[in-house]
Design a protein around this motif. Sequence first.
Motif, PDB file in Angstrom:
ATOM      1  N   ALA A  67       0.804  -1.218   0.000  1.00  0.00           N
ATOM      2  CA  ALA A  67       0.000   0.000   0.000  1.00  0.00           C
ATOM      3  C   ALA A  67       0.838   1.268   0.000  1.00  0.00           C
ATOM      4  CB  ALA A  67      -0.945   0.002   1.201  1.00  0.00           C
ATOM      5  N   ARG A  68       2.081   1.183   0.472  1.00  0.00           N
ATOM      6  CA  ARG A  68       2.908   2.387   0.631  1.00  0.00           C
ATOM      7  C   ARG A  68       4.004   2.529  -0.412  1.00  0.00           C
ATOM      8  NH1 ARG A  68       3.759   1.899   7.235  1.00  0.00           N
ATOM      9  NH2 ARG A  68       1.537   1.932   7.760  1.00  0.00           N
ATOM     10  N   LEU A  69       4.144   1.539  -1.280  1.00  0.00           N
ATOM     11  CA  LEU A  69       5.300   1.540  -2.177  1.00  0.00           C
ATOM     12  C   LEU A  69       5.330   2.766  -3.085  1.00  0.00           C
ATOM     13  CD1 LEU A  69       7.816   0.038  -3.102  1.00  0.00           C
ATOM     14  CD2 LEU A  69       6.386  -1.240  -4.715  1.00  0.00           C
ATOM     15  N   ARG A  70       4.195   3.133  -3.657  1.00  0.00           N
ATOM     16  CA  ARG A  70       4.160   4.297  -4.552  1.00  0.00           C
ATOM     17  C   ARG A  70       4.598   5.563  -3.807  1.00  0.00           C
ATOM     18  NH1 ARG A  70       1.270   6.135  -9.110  1.00  0.00           N
ATOM     19  NH2 ARG A  70       0.010   4.250  -9.292  1.00  0.00           N
ATOM     20  N   TYR A  71       4.109   5.728  -2.571  1.00  0.00           N
ATOM     21  CA  TYR A  71       4.399   6.937  -1.802  1.00  0.00           C
ATOM     22  C   TYR A  71       5.838   6.948  -1.297  1.00  0.00           C
ATOM     23  CZ  TYR A  71      -0.646   7.216  -2.025  1.00  0.00           C
ATOM     24  OH  TYR A  71      -1.929   7.260  -2.474  1.00  0.00           O
ATOM     25  N   ARG A  72       6.291   5.787  -0.829  1.00  0.00           N
ATOM     26  CA  ARG A  72       7.651   5.708  -0.284  1.00  0.00           C
ATOM     27  C   ARG A  72       8.706   5.952  -1.359  1.00  0.00           C
ATOM     28  NH1 ARG A  72       8.187   0.256   3.054  1.00  0.00           N
ATOM     29  NH2 ARG A  72      10.290   1.096   3.385  1.00  0.00           N
ATOM     30  N   SER A  73       8.379   5.600  -2.598  1.00  0.00           N
ATOM     31  CA  SER A  73       9.345   5.750  -3.690  1.00  0.00           C
ATOM     32  C   SER A  73       9.104   7.007  -4.508  1.00  0.00           C
ATOM     33  CB  SER A  73       9.288   4.524  -4.603  1.00  0.00           C
ATOM     34  OG  SER A  73       8.048   4.465  -5.291  1.00  0.00           O
ATOM     35  N   ALA A  74       8.205   7.873  -4.045  1.00  0.00           N
ATOM     36  CA  ALA A  74       7.869   9.106  -4.773  1.00  0.00           C
ATOM     37  C   ALA A  74       7.431   8.805  -6.205  1.00  0.00           C
ATOM     38  CB  ALA A  74       9.042  10.080  -4.767  1.00  0.00           C
ATOM     39  N   GLY A  75       6.714   7.682  -6.359  1.00  0.00           N
ATOM     40  CA  GLY A  75       6.180   7.326  -7.666  1.00  0.00           C
ATOM     41  C   GLY A  75       7.135   6.560  -8.562  1.00  0.00           C
ATOM     42  N   ASP A  76       8.352   6.285  -8.092  1.00  0.00           N
ATOM     43  CA  ASP A  76       9.295   5.530  -8.917  1.00  0.00           C
ATOM     44  C   ASP A  76       8.875   4.072  -9.072  1.00  0.00           C
ATOM     45  OD1 ASP A  76      10.863   7.753  -9.300  1.00  0.00           O
ATOM     46  OD2 ASP A  76      12.285   7.257  -7.700  1.00  0.00           O
ATOM     47  N   PHE A  77       8.186   3.534  -8.058  1.00  0.00           N
ATOM     48  CA  PHE A  77       7.728   2.152  -8.105  1.00  0.00           C
ATOM     49  C   PHE A  77       6.246   2.100  -7.750  1.00  0.00           C
ATOM     50  CE2 PHE A  77      12.243   1.842  -7.127  1.00  0.00           C
ATOM     51  CZ  PHE A  77      12.662   0.887  -8.055  1.00  0.00           C
ATOM     52  N   THR A  78       5.564   1.130  -8.316  1.00  0.00           N
ATOM     53  CA  THR A  78       4.170   0.874  -7.966  1.00  0.00           C
ATOM     54  C   THR A  78       4.020  -0.597  -7.589  1.00  0.00           C
ATOM     55  OG1 THR A  78       3.600   0.424 -10.283  1.00  0.00           O
ATOM     56  CG2 THR A  78       3.290   2.686  -9.482  1.00  0.00           C
ATOM     57  N   ALA A  79       2.887  -0.933  -7.039  1.00  0.00           N
ATOM     58  CA  ALA A  79       2.616  -2.312  -6.646  1.00  0.00           C
ATOM     59  C   ALA A  79       1.293  -2.768  -7.247  1.00  0.00           C
ATOM     60  CB  ALA A  79       2.590  -2.442  -5.125  1.00  0.00           C
ATOM     61  N   PRO A  80       1.271  -3.007  -8.550  1.00  0.00           N
ATOM     62  CA  PRO A  80       0.026  -3.436  -9.192  1.00  0.00           C
ATOM     63  C   PRO A  80      -0.273  -4.906  -8.934  1.00  0.00           C
ATOM     64  CG  PRO A  80       1.765  -3.321 -10.825  1.00  0.00           C
ATOM     65  CD  PRO A  80       2.359  -2.830  -9.532  1.00  0.00           C
ATOM     66  N   ILE A  81      -0.532  -5.234  -7.675  1.00  0.00           N
ATOM     67  CA  ILE A  81      -0.899  -6.602  -7.336  1.00  0.00           C
ATOM     68  C   ILE A  81      -2.390  -6.652  -7.009  1.00  0.00           C
ATOM     69  CG2 ILE A  81       1.411  -7.038  -6.408  1.00  0.00           C
ATOM     70  CD1 ILE A  81       0.154  -7.045  -3.604  1.00  0.00           C
ATOM     71  N   THR A  82      -3.007  -7.769  -7.339  1.00  0.00           N
ATOM     72  CA  THR A  82      -4.400  -8.020  -6.981  1.00  0.00           C
ATOM     73  C   THR A  82      -4.439  -9.243  -6.087  1.00  0.00           C
ATOM     74  OG1 THR A  82      -5.174  -7.095  -9.083  1.00  0.00           O
ATOM     75  CG2 THR A  82      -6.708  -8.495  -7.862  1.00  0.00           C
ATOM     76  N   VAL A  83      -4.918  -9.061  -4.873  1.00  0.00           N
ATOM     77  CA  VAL A  83      -5.018 -10.157  -3.917  1.00  0.00           C
ATOM     78  C   VAL A  83      -6.461 -10.628  -3.886  1.00  0.00           C
ATOM     79  CG1 VAL A  83      -4.652 -10.897  -1.539  1.00  0.00           C
ATOM     80  CG2 VAL A  83      -3.135  -9.174  -2.550  1.00  0.00           C
ATOM     81  N   ARG A  84      -6.718 -11.765  -4.494  1.00  0.00           N
ATOM     82  CA  ARG A  84      -8.051 -12.369  -4.496  1.00  0.00           C
ATOM     83  C   ARG A  84      -8.210 -13.248  -3.263  1.00  0.00           C
ATOM     84  NH1 ARG A  84      -8.166 -16.440  -7.488  1.00  0.00           N
ATOM     85  NH2 ARG A  84     -10.365 -16.696  -7.022  1.00  0.00           N
ATOM     86  N   THR A  85      -9.392 -13.181  -2.641  1.00  0.00           N
ATOM     87  CA  THR A  85      -9.639 -14.087  -1.523  1.00  0.00           C
ATOM     88  C   THR A  85     -11.132 -14.246  -1.275  1.00  0.00           C
ATOM     89  OG1 THR A  85      -9.019 -14.595   0.764  1.00  0.00           O
ATOM     90  CG2 THR A  85      -9.442 -12.283   0.257  1.00  0.00           C
ATOM     91  N   PRO A  86     -11.612 -15.459  -1.046  1.00  0.00           N
ATOM     92  CA  PRO A  86     -13.011 -15.675  -0.674  1.00  0.00           C
ATOM     93  C   PRO A  86     -13.240 -15.199   0.756  1.00  0.00           C
ATOM     94  CG  PRO A  86     -11.957 -17.705  -1.477  1.00  0.00           C
ATOM     95  CD  PRO A  86     -10.882 -16.721  -1.205  1.00  0.00           C
ATOM     96  N   TYR A  87     -14.371 -14.566   1.007  1.00  0.00           N
ATOM     97  CA  TYR A  87     -14.651 -14.065   2.356  1.00  0.00           C
ATOM     98  C   TYR A  87     -16.102 -14.342   2.721  1.00  0.00           C
ATOM     99  CZ  TYR A  87     -17.670 -10.009   1.506  1.00  0.00           C
ATOM    100  OH  TYR A  87     -18.743  -9.205   1.213  1.00  0.00           O
ATOM    101  N   GLY A  88     -16.383 -14.225   4.017  1.00  0.00           N
ATOM    102  CA  GLY A  88     -17.745 -14.386   4.510  1.00  0.00           C
ATOM    103  C   GLY A  88     -18.105 -15.835   4.801  1.00  0.00           C
ATOM    104  N   GLY A  89     -19.270 -16.009   5.410  1.00  0.00           N
ATOM    105  CA  GLY A  89     -19.725 -17.330   5.812  1.00  0.00           C
ATOM    106  C   GLY A  89     -20.718 -17.936   4.850  1.00  0.00           C
ATOM    107  N   GLY A  90     -21.392 -18.977   5.350  1.00  0.00           N
ATOM    108  CA  GLY A  90     -22.442 -19.592   4.561  1.00  0.00           C
ATOM    109  C   GLY A  90     -22.106 -20.939   3.983  1.00  0.00           C
ATOM    110  N   ILE A  91     -20.879 -21.438   4.219  1.00  0.00           N
ATOM    111  CA  ILE A  91     -20.520 -22.766   3.704  1.00  0.00           C
ATOM    112  C   ILE A  91     -20.213 -23.726   4.851  1.00  0.00           C
ATOM    113  CG2 ILE A  91     -19.649 -21.788   1.543  1.00  0.00           C
ATOM    114  CD1 ILE A  91     -16.793 -22.484   2.669  1.00  0.00           C
TER     115      ILE A  91
END
Length: 337
Positions: free
Chosen positions: A99-123
């Motif tokens: 979450a902080r990579l873009r800010y810490r690097s002044a925009g030199d690096f980004t973190a375009p990752i997508t973390v998929r995860t199932p959430y919630g109940g019902g199973i």
Amino acid sequence: MATQNMIQALNSAMDVLLERDGDVLIFGEDVGYFGGVFRATDGLQKKHGLTRCFDTPIGEAGIVAMGIGMAAYGLRPIIEIQFADYIYPAYDQIVSEAARLRYRSAGDFTAPITVRTPYGGGIFGGQTHSQSPEALFTHVAGLKTVIPSNPYDAKGLLISSVECNDPVLFLEPKRIYNGPFDGHHDRPVQTWAKHPASEVPDGYYTVPLGKAAIARAGEAVTVLAYGTMVHVALAATEDAGIDAEVIDLRTLVPVDIETIVASVEKTGRCVIVHEATRTSGYGAELSALVQEHCFHHLEAPIERVTGWDTPYPHAFEWSYFPGPKRVAAALRRAVEA
């Protein structure tokens, strides 16, 4: 165009992304040969190869850390955390690094990752397979939080998330992986065949992040919901016979405040529904936003219908969930106030 459930739509999105962009890759526990515990990545390793979709050791912190490094290098990893309950070992990596990579690097690096995860109940997964931790992530600056409620949005939102240059937590409501609610019962119907959002286009399309959808137009009261609770809200509206406007937020951060304000100014009333526990849940943020922006238009107190303030009660999970009866009662209180 094909009729699909949410799992099939997510699989289609990842297939499209792997074909379109050589920088996209998928990894996590059991996502390769096995195709994921919920089969969301089924067939992707066989089609795209071992270097594009592969298994990892059981170690969420290392999985996410590896993805951050890949993203800084220029890749676009899609990471699967098998259950949202397992994401806590990786929380520091997500919050302090991604979450902080873009800010810490002044925009030199980004973190375009997508973390998929199932959430919630019902199973019937018990306490360690049923949690709804979205509020822990909406508090984090630099991180987007996305929750689809239907197959069409799931595919379009996932493609938009992967193409975003900032990290995205993509929470998938597993109770409706295979089907929505029928409008009259607490449990889901295991088919999307009659649901309008089950028609999913072939190939590439996007649903924009930060834009809510009006799941049902109405005049009497605004209902704010996301994920599984969109279907609960629609069921409650039908059962109560109240002309409610149901807004599917789709993205919690950034939230579509313009659509929320326009609806509440029109109806003068607001009911917020989420599955997670009440105290410090995302509904508290929504309530504050509505109060700040719509105070002079409100004609009744804002209502929240949520899970209990307890550890996840496996034996009583269908009472724990906000069901159509509880939401309908809140709708009536709001309209009659």
